[in-house]
Design a protein around this motif. Sequence first.
Motif, PDB file in Angstrom:
ATOM      1  N   THR A 251     -29.924   2.984  51.718  1.00  0.00           N
ATOM      2  CA  THR A 251     -31.326   2.848  51.301  1.00  0.00           C
ATOM      3  C   THR A 251     -32.093   4.160  51.433  1.00  0.00           C
ATOM      4  O   THR A 251     -33.295   4.204  51.163  1.00  0.00           O
ATOM      5  CB  THR A 251     -32.040   1.767  52.135  1.00  0.00           C
ATOM      6  N   GLY A 252     -31.403   5.226  51.829  1.00  0.00           N
ATOM      7  CA  GLY A 252     -32.052   6.511  52.063  1.00  0.00           C
ATOM      8  C   GLY A 252     -32.255   7.324  50.804  1.00  0.00           C
ATOM      9  O   GLY A 252     -31.446   7.270  49.873  1.00  0.00           O
ATOM     10  N   ASP A 253     -33.342   8.100  50.798  1.00  0.00           N
ATOM     11  CA  ASP A 253     -33.655   8.959  49.655  1.00  0.00           C
ATOM     12  C   ASP A 253     -34.225  10.275  50.173  1.00  0.00           C
ATOM     13  O   ASP A 253     -35.143  10.276  50.995  1.00  0.00           O
ATOM     14  CB  ASP A 253     -34.677   8.270  48.740  1.00  0.00           C
ATOM     15  N   VAL A 254     -33.670  11.393  49.699  1.00  0.00           N
ATOM     16  CA  VAL A 254     -34.193  12.720  50.021  1.00  0.00           C
ATOM     17  C   VAL A 254     -34.691  13.317  48.716  1.00  0.00           C
ATOM     18  O   VAL A 254     -33.919  13.534  47.781  1.00  0.00           O
ATOM     19  CB  VAL A 254     -33.122  13.629  50.672  1.00  0.00           C
ATOM     20  N   GLY A 255     -36.010  13.578  48.645  1.00  0.00           N
ATOM     21  CA  GLY A 255     -36.641  14.010  47.406  1.00  0.00           C
ATOM     22  C   GLY A 255     -36.508  15.477  47.076  1.00  0.00           C
ATOM     23  O   GLY A 255     -36.820  15.896  45.966  1.00  0.00           O
ATOM     24  N   GLY A 256     -36.043  16.283  48.026  1.00  0.00           N
ATOM     25  CA  GLY A 256     -35.857  17.717  47.796  1.00  0.00           C
ATOM     26  C   GLY A 256     -34.415  18.109  48.066  1.00  0.00           C
ATOM     27  O   GLY A 256     -33.521  17.267  48.092  1.00  0.00           O
ATOM     28  N   THR A 257     -34.186  19.394  48.299  1.00  0.00           N
ATOM     29  CA  THR A 257     -32.835  19.896  48.559  1.00  0.00           C
ATOM     30  C   THR A 257     -32.439  19.665  50.001  1.00  0.00           C
ATOM     31  O   THR A 257     -33.203  19.957  50.919  1.00  0.00           O
ATOM     32  CB  THR A 257     -32.755  21.400  48.230  1.00  0.00           C
TER      33      THR A 257
END
Length: 183
Positions: free
Chosen positions: A115-121
């Motif tokens: 369910t995790g999301d990283v919006g950048g690098t």
Amino acid sequence: TTNSGHVVTSLTVNGDGMTNAAGGTVDGNTTVTAGTLENDGTLGNSTADTVDVQAGAGLNNNAGAGVSGTVTNAGTTVNDGTVNAATNSAGTFTNDGDVTTTVGVTGGTFANTATGDVGGTLTNNGGTVTNAAGGELQAVSNISGTTTSPGSVVTTVGVTGGTFANTATGDVGGTLTNNGGTV
């Protein structure tokens, strides 16, 4: 100890830990030297504010809670809410929620769950990173350390050292470039 009001300057958590309740806000920096901080409110009022989780300490940023700045982790952090940015130098950072900008890993373990999301690098420079099936990273830069991704990388992966493993269920939406590591 519970805060359901407004702490104006900063917060230091020692010993038994504390709860920042829903509706509770802490302006400025937060330091957790021992115990666990349960956050159901808001930590920081700008992207320049930090939440420093030291070795042996913990942070649970629960669903609906937010950190306006960067969580710097050397202890144990679980994010089920929203964090602006994260750095992991030791210990374990588990992301079940959203990191809206960047993640830097120089040691320890960063686990981006289904369910995790990283919006950048996400930049791995010496740690262990796992992006679970269902998890999403915007982009990856692997300088050293090991990154394993059964999940999705939306744009690019750049490998200049260490190991990047895109497993059978993994997906890289853009270009994967290897300039000195193992893929």
